[in-house]
Design an enzyme around this catalytic site. Structure first.
Site, PDB file in Angstrom:
ATOM      1  N   CYS A 178     -22.202 -12.244  18.793  1.00  0.00           N
ATOM      2  CA  CYS A 178     -22.924 -13.507  18.535  1.00  0.00           C
ATOM      3  C   CYS A 178     -22.752 -14.528  19.655  1.00  0.00           C
ATOM      4  CB  CYS A 178     -22.469 -14.105  17.216  1.00  0.00           C
ATOM      5  SG  CYS A 178     -22.667 -12.951  15.854  1.00  0.00           S
ATOM      6  N   HIS A 230     -23.540 -21.721  16.311  1.00  0.00           N
ATOM      7  CA  HIS A 230     -24.005 -20.403  15.872  1.00  0.00           C
ATOM      8  C   HIS A 230     -24.196 -20.442  14.356  1.00  0.00           C
ATOM      9  CE1 HIS A 230     -24.540 -16.272  15.115  1.00  0.00           C
ATOM     10  NE2 HIS A 230     -23.326 -16.060  14.644  1.00  0.00           N
ATOM     11  N   ASN A 267     -28.154 -14.980   9.669  1.00  0.00           N
ATOM     12  CA  ASN A 267     -27.384 -14.880  10.918  1.00  0.00           C
ATOM     13  C   ASN A 267     -28.107 -13.915  11.850  1.00  0.00           C
ATOM     14  OD1 ASN A 267     -25.553 -14.276  12.948  1.00  0.00           O
ATOM     15  ND2 ASN A 267     -23.807 -13.989  11.574  1.00  0.00           N
TER      16      ASN A 267
HETATM   17  N1  COA Z   1     -23.113 -11.455  -3.903  1.00  0.00           N
HETATM   18  C1  COA Z   1     -22.274 -11.685  -4.913  1.00  0.00           C
HETATM   19  N2  COA Z   1     -20.939 -11.538  -4.813  1.00  0.00           N
HETATM   20  C2  COA Z   1     -20.460 -11.140  -3.625  1.00  0.00           C
HETATM   21  C3  COA Z   1     -21.299 -10.881  -2.531  1.00  0.00           C
HETATM   22  C4  COA Z   1     -22.679 -11.044  -2.709  1.00  0.00           C
HETATM   23  N3  COA Z   1     -23.566 -10.842  -1.717  1.00  0.00           N
HETATM   24  N4  COA Z   1     -20.541 -10.504  -1.487  1.00  0.00           N
HETATM   25  C5  COA Z   1     -19.265 -10.517  -1.908  1.00  0.00           C
HETATM   26  N5  COA Z   1     -19.213 -10.901  -3.210  1.00  0.00           N
HETATM   27  C6  COA Z   1     -18.049 -11.043  -4.053  1.00  0.00           C
HETATM   28  C7  COA Z   1     -16.895 -10.164  -3.650  1.00  0.00           C
HETATM   29  O1  COA Z   1     -17.055  -8.875  -4.148  1.00  0.00           O
HETATM   30  C8  COA Z   1     -15.738 -10.905  -4.254  1.00  0.00           C
HETATM   31  O2  COA Z   1     -15.700 -10.572  -5.608  1.00  0.00           O
HETATM   32  P1  COA Z   1     -14.296 -10.360  -6.367  1.00  0.00           P
HETATM   33  O3  COA Z   1     -13.606 -11.696  -6.267  1.00  0.00           O
HETATM   34  O4  COA Z   1     -14.715  -9.989  -7.749  1.00  0.00           O
HETATM   35  O5  COA Z   1     -13.593  -9.282  -5.620  1.00  0.00           O
HETATM   36  C9  COA Z   1     -16.134 -12.361  -4.154  1.00  0.00           C
HETATM   37  O6  COA Z   1     -17.560 -12.375  -3.942  1.00  0.00           O
HETATM   38  C10 COA Z   1     -15.454 -13.085  -3.028  1.00  0.00           C
HETATM   39  O7  COA Z   1     -15.566 -12.309  -1.853  1.00  0.00           O
HETATM   40  P2  COA Z   1     -15.061 -12.841  -0.489  1.00  0.00           P
HETATM   41  O8  COA Z   1     -15.296 -11.796   0.553  1.00  0.00           O
HETATM   42  O9  COA Z   1     -13.670 -13.379  -0.636  1.00  0.00           O
HETATM   43  O10 COA Z   1     -16.060 -14.058  -0.278  1.00  0.00           O
HETATM   44  P3  COA Z   1     -16.029 -15.194   0.795  1.00  0.00           P
HETATM   45  O11 COA Z   1     -15.989 -16.510   0.134  1.00  0.00           O
HETATM   46  O12 COA Z   1     -15.029 -14.923   1.870  1.00  0.00           O
HETATM   47  O13 COA Z   1     -17.476 -15.075   1.431  1.00  0.00           O
HETATM   48  C11 COA Z   1     -18.482 -14.291   3.448  1.00  0.00           C
HETATM   49  C12 COA Z   1     -17.834 -13.911   2.125  1.00  0.00           C
HETATM   50  C13 COA Z   1     -18.837 -13.031   4.186  1.00  0.00           C
HETATM   51  C14 COA Z   1     -19.720 -15.092   3.138  1.00  0.00           C
HETATM   52  C15 COA Z   1     -17.487 -15.161   4.240  1.00  0.00           C
HETATM   53  O14 COA Z   1     -16.235 -14.531   4.295  1.00  0.00           O
HETATM   54  C16 COA Z   1     -17.949 -15.416   5.628  1.00  0.00           C
HETATM   55  O15 COA Z   1     -18.978 -16.039   5.858  1.00  0.00           O
HETATM   56  N6  COA Z   1     -17.165 -14.956   6.617  1.00  0.00           N
HETATM   57  C17 COA Z   1     -17.522 -15.125   7.995  1.00  0.00           C
HETATM   58  C18 COA Z   1     -18.501 -14.075   8.320  1.00  0.00           C
HETATM   59  C19 COA Z   1     -19.205 -14.320   9.584  1.00  0.00           C
HETATM   60  O16 COA Z   1     -19.376 -15.426   9.982  1.00  0.00           O
HETATM   61  N7  COA Z   1     -19.635 -13.233  10.162  1.00  0.00           N
HETATM   62  C20 COA Z   1     -20.466 -13.254  11.285  1.00  0.00           C
HETATM   63  C21 COA Z   1     -19.718 -13.283  12.526  1.00  0.00           C
HETATM   64  S1  COA Z   1     -20.846 -13.689  13.769  1.00  0.00           S
END
Ligand code: COA
Length: 338
Positions: free
Chosen positions: A117, A265, A295
């Site tokens: 990214c 970003h 993204n």
């Molecule tokens: N819909 C519904 N629930 C979802 C889901 C979706 N699309 N994706 C994950 N979940 C659930 C998980 O299974 C988890 O459930 P559980 O508590 O029963 O196990 C819960 O949501 C929390 O998951 P978690 O991974 O802890 O969520 P989060 O708050 O960290 O959000 C992201 C996930 C990916 C949105 C977040 O971590 C993020 O944005 N990270 C940075 C990613 C990024 O920027 N990547 C690009 C790099 S350029």
């Protein structure tokens, strides 16, 4: 007093595919909700290549052509093309080769940059060096991603995040007080396991003993899709974005009071909030298109830049701060007086 500018942006262009996938559409094909995606990430819909048959180089070509026209140049004026992408058309030749062919930019030297990214910021920093060396005068720097080609429908935590797009700029040596004032790029290979895709790479040989685990329960080959430790990525992302913004401003010898606009970003609206707060940017100075684009990795910043320029929100003389982070880890920032 800021530094002397190095390169200046003389044209911008962007391309978004026509097909729109909303959160409601995703609710129908996987266990997710509009509410979860909106609250945790800030995305409402994304633009995807879908069935259109386009490739990354096609999207890069559309954005590149628009940027060249915007600069008042022809393809033959371009002497270098840099394409930042992690979703290349092929292993080789480069995606930039097909862009050159499509554009008819027969006087150019071309190559790809792989920095996830942060790719477009890396591309701009390389372009700066090539301009300062006197080698090239008209460089086309493109960020183009067909990220949905890496999406795994069985992984809801990544599938909902990504979109497809391309953005481009034409840069030239700066000749007045406008142009790139500061830049900063950095990497940390210790974090490579947090965000990755084998995608046909040779590293797969190192994991022969893990072959079994490379296929998920539905038989999908995980090697060709994105794998991400979202939580860990999130924490490093916030730190990396803040460091990028601060170091780029330091390099430019300016402070946050001098910044007219921040384009971060577009990965997660909570990450954008965190960096905006840290560099004291009020909401009206912070650009967000995540909600309708998802993204788009290396394309997110040049697409947003083209949009705010064409909308008249970013004017000549305004000082722009951009910052990104991505798989690798890579991160970086730029300060540009438009
Ligand atoms: N819909 C519904 N629930 C979802 C889901 C979706 N699309 N994706 C994950 N979940 C659930 C998980 O299974 C988890 O459930 P559980 O508590 O029963 O196990 C819960 O949501 C929390 O998951 P978690 O991974 O802890 O969520 P989060 O708050 O960290 O959000 C992201 C996930 C990916 C949105 C977040 O971590 C993020 O944005 N990270 C940075 C990613 C990024 O920027 N990547 C690009 C790099 S350029």
């Amino acid at each position: 007093m800021s530094k002397k500018p190095t390169l200046k942006i003389v044209g911008t262009g962007s391309f978004l595919p026509d097909t729109v996938v909303t959160n409601k559409d995703l609710e129908k094909i996987m266990d997710t909700t509009d509410e979860w995606i909106t609250q945790r990430v800030g995305i409402k819909e994304r633009r995807v290549i879908g069935e259109s048959g386009l490739s990354t180089s096609d999207m890069a070509t559309f954005a590149g052509k628009a940027a060249i026209e915007d600069a008042g140049l022809t393809a033959e004026d371009i002497d270098c093309i840099i394409v930042a992408t992690i979703t290349p058309d092929m292993n080789f030749p480069s995606t930039a080769i097909f862009v050159q062919q499509n554009l008819g930019a027969k006087n150019a030297a071309v190559f790809d940059v792989s920095a996830a990214c942060t790719g477009w910021i890396y591309g701009m920093t390389i372009a700066e060096g090539l301009i300062l060396s006197g080698k090239f005068k008209n460089i086309l720097v493109i960020g183009a991603e067909f990220l949905t080609s890496l999406s795994d429908i069985n992984d809801r935590s990544t599938y909902v995040l990504f979109g497809d797009a391309s953005g481009a700029v034409v840069v030239q040596p700066a000749d007045g007080d406008r142009g790139m004032l500061g830049s900063y790029i950095k990497s940390n290979g210790d974090l490579a396991d947090l965000l990755w895709s084998y995608g046909g790479g040779t590293r797969v040989n190192k994991k022969v003993s893990d072959q079994e685990k490379m296929f998920d329960e539905n038989g999908i080959d995980k090697r060709s899709t994105i794998r991400m430790e979202g939580n860990k990525v999130y924490k490093y992302a916030v730190r990396a974005m803040i460091e990028s913004a601060e170091k780029a401003m330091e390099d430019a010898q300016i402070t946050e009071d001098d910044i007219d606009m921040l384009i971060p970003h577009q990965a997660n609206s909570r990450i954008i909030d965190a960096i905006a707060k840290r560099v004291n940017m009020p909401d009206d100075k912070v650009v967000r298109n995540l909600q309708y684009m998802g993204n788009t990795s290396s394309a997110s910043i040049p697409v947003a830049l083209d949009q705010v320029r064409k909308e008249g929100r970013l004017k000549d003389g305004d000082v722009l701060l951009v910052a990104a982070f991505g798989g690798g880890f890579t991160w970086g920032g730029l300060v540009i007086k438009m």
